[in-house]
Enzyme design. Structure first.
Site, PDB file in Angstrom:
ATOM      1  N   HIS A  77     -66.182 -10.934  45.586  1.00  0.00           N
ATOM      2  CA  HIS A  77     -67.289 -10.605  46.485  1.00  0.00           C
ATOM      3  C   HIS A  77     -66.708 -10.423  47.883  1.00  0.00           C
ATOM      4  O   HIS A  77     -66.100 -11.336  48.443  1.00  0.00           O
ATOM      5  CB  HIS A  77     -68.350 -11.711  46.489  1.00  0.00           C
ATOM      6  N   CYS A  78     -66.896  -9.239  48.448  1.00  0.00           N
ATOM      7  CA  CYS A  78     -66.301  -8.907  49.739  1.00  0.00           C
ATOM      8  C   CYS A  78     -67.355  -9.012  50.839  1.00  0.00           C
ATOM      9  O   CYS A  78     -68.343  -8.256  50.823  1.00  0.00           O
ATOM     10  CB  CYS A  78     -65.718  -7.492  49.708  1.00  0.00           C
TER      11      CYS A  78
END
Length: 375
Positions: A152-153
């Site tokens: 998850h960025c």
């Protein structure tokens, strides 16, 4: 419920802060380069035109890939990976993990699953109530199971997985090109401004000779920002290129996937060229464009049947009677043969598991009866 809902909304709103920050930096860099550098600083018209053409090419590709990475919805498991209503009710009522696993094994008998938990059990998400496909993981930030989840960025406020991993790689590539181009073209003017700033008296310099205060500030700061982002992006981009070459996700790089024969970090590696095609597709003309061309559906992936490194691993398919063992040629398995053998072994594995459970239950009943008869 209300405070929890409000807190969740606040978290979703705050999650956009890194994206807004990047957007503001990009907008400022556009103004600083186009207006302050090209229009007010560079004296040559030809140099201005060349710089503006290449700048806008890199800018458009960078913004396009960044947009696709942010707003492409992560892919989720299909309905076939959900438990039937009756099985789901039985699973929720069962308190023993062994009985729950038996329900999951029966439901997974018709699914193309080759990975397990560390204990060899079926991977099931209690939050989403689905059997996890291979390479699928639950993202706590997105609160969903994501196919081929990488990470998850926060800089894109999205989960990077099967549906947008190619866009993420292109975003890193074009952002690196964007920063490199800015740093390279601004360097000579940065040196001039830096030299002028170190002079003891600015009054001795001609008024129009690169001494305008706003232009100096924007050009100096533009170089520092471009160089800083270039260094950070280069390391991240190099790491993900290595992951693509090995056909691994970030999660799999830190925790190797577990197959029937145990954990195997190269379990999904098919060789360098095929690994690249898994992400970018077969048609090379679309590789540099942020359009979806990845192979597969995100639910199933071709696997290897050996645990050694794929670049050196080969498997013997068959040998002719007239040839000796030393003359037999060794060739790698094709994807269709790999999938066929994997399906057969998958079915045998599930059958053996259910048979072992039946034998264990039968043995326990036999022991109980014999003890009662002796007493």
């Amino acid at each position: 419920m209300a405070p929890t809902h409000v807190l969740r909304c606040c978290q979703r709103g705050l999650a956009w802060i890194p994206v807004i920050f990047i957007a503001l930096v990009v907008c400022w860099s556009y103004y600083a380069y186009v207006v302050e550098l090209c229009i007010f600083t560079i004296p040559s018209i030809g140099e201005q035109i060349v710089y503006l053409i290449f700048f806008h090419l890199s800018f458009v590709m960078f913004v396009w890939s960044y947009w696709k990475t942010i707003f492409t919805k992560p892919a989720n498991p299909s309905k076939e990976f959900c438990l039937p209503k009756a099985e789901k009710e039985r699973y929720e009522k069962e308190e023993r993990p062994e009985s729950q696993q038996e329900i999951l094994w029966r439901a997974a008998s018709s699914l193309p699953l080759y990975t397990r938990t560390g204990a060899g059990a079926i991977r099931y998400c209690d939050r989403c109530q689905v059997i996890k496909p291979d390479r699928c993981h639950h993202c706590s930030a997105c609160d969903m199971c994501v196919l081929k989840m990488d990470h998850h960025c926060p800089w894109v406020n999205n989960c990077v997985g099967f549906s947008n991993y190619k866009f993420f790689i292109l975003f890193l590539a074009y952002s690196l090109v964007y920063c490199l181009f800015i740093a390279a073209t601004v360097l000579q003017y940065f040196i001039k401004f830096w030299t002028l700033c170190r002079r003891k008296s600015a009054e001795n310099c001609p008024k129009n000779e690169l001494t305008d205060t706003p232009a100096k500030f924007h050009v100096l700061f533009l170089f520092f920002v471009a160089a800083m982002f270039c260094i950070s992006i280069l390391s991240l981009f190099s790491y993900h290129l290595w992951l693509v070459g090995k056909n691994r996700s970030t999660i799999e790089a830190f925790r190797a996937p577990v197959f029937r024969t145990g954990s195997d970090k190269n379990g999904f590696s098919l060789g360098f060229r095929k690994n690249i095609a898994q992400v970018f597709g077969d048609q090379k003309k679309y590789w540099l464009l942020p359009v979806f061309t990845s192979q597969g559906d995100g639910l199933t992936f071709p696997t290897r049947l050996v645990n050694t490194d794929v670049e050196q691993a080969t498997v013997t398919l068959q040998s002719e009677p007239s040839k000796s063992a030393a003359d037999i040629t060794v060739s790698p398995l094709s994807e269709s043969q790999n999938r066929l053998l994997s399906n057969e072994q998958h079915a045998n594995n599930i059958g053996d598991h259910l048979a072992n459970d039946t034998l264990k239950s039968a043995e326990s009943e036999t022991i109980t009866i014999s003890m009662e008869s002796e007493s």
